[in-house]
Design a protein around this motif. Structure first.
Motif, PDB file in Angstrom:
ATOM      1  N   GLY A  61     -28.588   7.019  70.814  1.00 59.81           N
ATOM      2  CA  GLY A  61     -28.114   6.381  72.036  1.00 59.81           C
ATOM      3  C   GLY A  61     -27.924   4.879  71.953  1.00 59.81           C
ATOM      4  N   ASP A  62     -28.190   4.263  70.823  1.00 58.71           N
ATOM      5  CA  ASP A  62     -28.088   2.807  70.721  1.00 58.71           C
ATOM      6  C   ASP A  62     -26.632   2.370  70.560  1.00 58.71           C
ATOM      7  N   ASP A  63     -26.394   1.083  70.821  1.00 58.45           N
ATOM      8  CA  ASP A  63     -25.084   0.468  70.575  1.00 58.45           C
ATOM      9  C   ASP A  63     -25.075  -0.038  69.132  1.00 58.45           C
ATOM     10  N   HIS A  64     -24.710   0.825  68.214  1.00 57.01           N
ATOM     11  CA  HIS A  64     -24.760   0.479  66.800  1.00 57.01           C
ATOM     12  C   HIS A  64     -23.758  -0.613  66.443  1.00 57.01           C
ATOM     13  N   ALA A  65     -22.665  -0.685  67.176  1.00 55.07           N
ATOM     14  CA  ALA A  65     -21.669  -1.729  66.912  1.00 55.07           C
ATOM     15  C   ALA A  65     -22.240  -3.111  67.186  1.00 55.07           C
ATOM     16  N   ALA A  66     -23.055  -3.232  68.253  1.00 57.53           N
ATOM     17  CA  ALA A  66     -23.682  -4.522  68.553  1.00 57.53           C
ATOM     18  C   ALA A  66     -24.647  -4.915  67.444  1.00 57.53           C
ATOM     19  N   ALA A  67     -25.399  -3.941  66.931  1.00 57.00           N
ATOM     20  CA  ALA A  67     -26.318  -4.220  65.833  1.00 57.00           C
ATOM     21  C   ALA A  67     -25.566  -4.597  64.565  1.00 57.00           C
ATOM     22  N   LEU A  68     -24.451  -3.924  64.308  1.00 54.02           N
ATOM     23  CA  LEU A  68     -23.650  -4.227  63.123  1.00 54.02           C
ATOM     24  C   LEU A  68     -23.144  -5.662  63.158  1.00 54.02           C
ATOM     25  N   ALA A  69     -22.714  -6.126  64.333  1.00 56.54           N
ATOM     26  CA  ALA A  69     -22.197  -7.495  64.450  1.00 56.54           C
ATOM     27  C   ALA A  69     -23.259  -8.516  64.060  1.00 56.54           C
ATOM     28  N   VAL A  70     -24.504  -8.269  64.470  1.00 52.39           N
ATOM     29  CA  VAL A  70     -25.586  -9.189  64.114  1.00 52.39           C
ATOM     30  C   VAL A  70     -25.898  -9.092  62.626  1.00 52.39           C
ATOM     31  N   PHE A  71     -25.928  -7.865  62.103  1.00 49.41           N
ATOM     32  CA  PHE A  71     -26.208  -7.684  60.680  1.00 49.41           C
ATOM     33  C   PHE A  71     -25.132  -8.348  59.816  1.00 49.41           C
ATOM     34  N   GLN A  72     -23.885  -8.282  60.245  1.00 55.54           N
ATOM     35  CA  GLN A  72     -22.803  -8.895  59.473  1.00 55.54           C
ATOM     36  C   GLN A  72     -23.003 -10.403  59.320  1.00 55.54           C
ATOM     37  N   THR A  73     -23.517 -11.053  60.353  1.00 56.18           N
ATOM     38  CA  THR A  73     -23.776 -12.494  60.228  1.00 56.18           C
ATOM     39  C   THR A  73     -24.889 -12.750  59.221  1.00 56.18           C
ATOM     40  N   SER A  74     -25.919 -11.873  59.204  1.00 57.17           N
ATOM     41  CA  SER A  74     -27.014 -12.047  58.253  1.00 57.17           C
ATOM     42  C   SER A  74     -26.577 -11.818  56.820  1.00 57.17           C
ATOM     43  N   CYS A  75     -25.487 -11.095  56.640  1.00 51.60           N
ATOM     44  CA  CYS A  75     -24.998 -10.825  55.287  1.00 51.60           C
ATOM     45  C   CYS A  75     -24.434 -12.070  54.608  1.00 51.60           C
ATOM     46  N   HIS A  76     -24.317 -13.154  55.341  1.00 56.29           N
ATOM     47  CA  HIS A  76     -23.954 -14.421  54.691  1.00 56.29           C
ATOM     48  C   HIS A  76     -25.081 -14.881  53.772  1.00 56.29           C
ATOM     49  N   ILE A 102     -35.017 -10.622  65.839  1.00 58.57           N
ATOM     50  CA  ILE A 102     -36.471 -10.593  65.936  1.00 58.57           C
ATOM     51  C   ILE A 102     -37.087 -11.463  64.844  1.00 58.57           C
ATOM     52  N   ALA A 103     -38.291 -11.930  65.115  1.00 58.84           N
ATOM     53  CA  ALA A 103     -39.091 -12.629  64.109  1.00 58.84           C
ATOM     54  C   ALA A 103     -40.074 -11.625  63.513  1.00 58.84           C
ATOM     55  N   VAL A 104     -40.205 -11.648  62.195  1.00 57.29           N
ATOM     56  CA  VAL A 104     -41.069 -10.700  61.490  1.00 57.29           C
ATOM     57  C   VAL A 104     -41.892 -11.434  60.446  1.00 57.29           C
ATOM     58  N   ASP A 105     -42.794 -10.706  59.824  1.00 57.88           N
ATOM     59  CA  ASP A 105     -43.533 -11.206  58.670  1.00 57.88           C
ATOM     60  C   ASP A 105     -42.713 -10.861  57.426  1.00 57.88           C
ATOM     61  N   PRO A 106     -42.122 -11.868  56.761  1.00 56.01           N
ATOM     62  CA  PRO A 106     -41.258 -11.576  55.607  1.00 56.01           C
ATOM     63  C   PRO A 106     -42.008 -10.996  54.410  1.00 56.01           C
ATOM     64  N   GLY A 107     -43.333 -11.008  54.462  1.00 58.92           N
ATOM     65  CA  GLY A 107     -44.093 -10.354  53.417  1.00 58.92           C
ATOM     66  C   GLY A 107     -43.978  -8.838  53.475  1.00 58.92           C
ATOM     67  N   TYR A 108     -43.537  -8.315  54.613  1.00 57.83           N
ATOM     68  CA  TYR A 108     -43.379  -6.877  54.794  1.00 57.83           C
ATOM     69  C   TYR A 108     -41.927  -6.460  55.054  1.00 57.83           C
ATOM     70  N   HIS A 109     -41.142  -7.347  55.643  1.00 59.95           N
ATOM     71  CA  HIS A 109     -39.775  -7.003  56.031  1.00 59.95           C
ATOM     72  C   HIS A 109     -38.821  -8.106  55.551  1.00 59.95           C
ATOM     73  N   PRO A 110     -37.808  -7.763  54.739  1.00 63.49           N
ATOM     74  CA  PRO A 110     -36.886  -8.804  54.247  1.00 63.49           C
ATOM     75  C   PRO A 110     -36.122  -9.454  55.395  1.00 63.49           C
ATOM     76  N   LEU A 111     -36.030 -10.772  55.366  1.00 61.33           N
ATOM     77  CA  LEU A 111     -35.207 -11.448  56.357  1.00 61.33           C
ATOM     78  C   LEU A 111     -33.752 -11.043  56.158  1.00 61.33           C
ATOM     79  N   GLY A 112     -33.106 -10.660  57.240  1.00 65.97           N
ATOM     80  CA  GLY A 112     -31.735 -10.166  57.187  1.00 65.97           C
ATOM     81  C   GLY A 112     -31.647  -8.659  57.294  1.00 65.97           C
ATOM     82  N   ALA A 113     -32.791  -7.962  57.207  1.00 71.87           N
ATOM     83  CA  ALA A 113     -32.786  -6.499  57.250  1.00 71.87           C
ATOM     84  C   ALA A 113     -32.685  -5.986  58.686  1.00 71.87           C
TER      85      ALA A 113
END
Length: 353
Positions: free
Chosen positions: A45-60, A270-281
């Motif tokens: 039920g999520d808006d995957h397109a909205a998530a993709l747009a944010v992920f695409q910016t992180s792919c820089h 979101i802000a995460v602990d990068p020791g467990y989750h890669p920034l940009g993921a």
């Protein structure tokens, strides 16, 4: 500090955990379990397109070599194919820790203050840039010494604001906007700090008997300082830590900069602990509580209060309304990181998926 934020989360001001009381130390021995996408509550039920747009910016700024191919495909993916893209190129990995490692979701925001480029009768609280002699390590001047005028007259003022407690909140969040009378203003980001450890004002109020633990909140602190100016200023000085700022150039229509030097998107960053989750993921959020969230976000920020495998701070937006809403977020649930297929199987090889 990698992040533009010092202590993401209104919760950091209070020093309280999801269940009340002081935040417990989180075990750091991680366990990884690969899941199926149909095991993610609300995924369809999520808006995957909205998530993709944010992920695409992180792919820089891809998190690592395993991400280069995924990001190359992401850049060519159309919004209508967003869900298929995530399901084809990623696998959900649940990372947990030992005892004390329960999930904690909080939220943070970008404060917006009234201010002036010059000192006036109304605006007389300085917002300082980084002093050139600020040491990189070790403790320097305390908050009390700086507020007593140790840096006055040195042309370090980026702007002047009206309320010392508003400046304090801005320093906790680490980034914000200052609006000038008649239009215009300045946007600031974290520049540095004086080397003193952060001490919770909320916990100090509880210790002094000024507020009961279940009533401690950012607004209670704000009201106390404004109602009791002298005692309130002394209370704020309990936290000797002091944050300096830098001017940042960001499109006013966009959010503040996070650890990846990219503008944050409300409810998707979101802000995460990068020791467990890669920034940009991408990270799937299952936040419970009074206002549940089932949404794919992207790890774009960090903070010194964000520690643990199941710890996330959700960026809520800009201004007072976002701040009030962020202050109410203190919930459990589950967060699941989406990793490229090869990286996921390398991390969680003992799986039948």
């Amino acid at each position: 500090m990698a992040s533009a934020w010092l202590l993401p989360g209104v919760l950091a001001l209070l020093g309280l955990g999801a269940g009340g009381g002081a935040m417990a130390e989180i075990e750091t021995a991680p366990r990884h379990e690969m899941l199926r996408f149909d095991e993610l509550d609300g995924w369809a039920g999520d808006d995957h397109a909205a998530a993709l747009a944010v992920f695409q910016t992180s792919c820089h700024r891809p998190p690592g070599p395993d991400w280069d191919g995924v990001c190359a495909v992401a850049r060519r993916t159309e919004p209508a194919q967003a869900r298929a893209f995530f399901e084809a190129f990623f696998r959900p990995v649940l990372t947990t820790a030992g005892p004390g490692g329960g999930t904690v979701f909080t939220a943070y925001y970008e404060p917006e203050l009234a201010g002036s480029p010059r000192r006036t009768a109304r605006f007389d609280v300085p917002l300082y840039a980084v002093p050139p002699e600020l040491p990189e390590g070790g403790a320097w001047l305390t908050r009390a010494e700086i507020e007593a005028g140790a840096l006055a007259g040195r042309n370090l003022e980026i702007a002047w604001v009206e309320d010392p407690v508003d400046l304090f909140f801005l320093q906790v969040q680490g980034s914000g906007r200052v609006r000038f009378p008649g239009g215009g203003g300045v946007r600031v980001g974290y520049g540095g700090k004086n080397g003193h450890e952060y001490r919770s004002v909320g916990l100090e109020m509880i210790r002094r008997g000024l507020v009961e633990e279940h009533r401690a909140s950012a607004e209670v602190i704000r009201a106390f300082v404004r109602t009791n100016p002298d005692e309130g200023r002394a209370l704020l000085r309990h936290n000797a830590s002091y944050v300096f700022f830098r001017e940042v150039e960001v499109d006013p229509a966009l959010g503040p900069l996070g650890a990846l030097n990219l503008s944050l998107v409300p409810h998707r960053s979101i802000a995460v602990d990068p020791g467990y989750h890669p920034l940009g993921a991408p990270v799937w959020i299952e936040k419970d509580g009074a206002a549940p969230i089932r949404r794919l976000a992207v790890a774009q920020d960090t903070g010194s209060a964000i520690r643990g495998a199941q710890r996330a701070d959700i960026f809520w937006g800009t201004g007072a309304e976002a701040g009030l809403a962020a202050g109410r977020v203190r919930d459990g649930g589950r967060m699941v990181t989406l990793l490229p297929v090869r990286a996921a199987y390398a991390l969680a090889p003992d799986t039948g998926l």
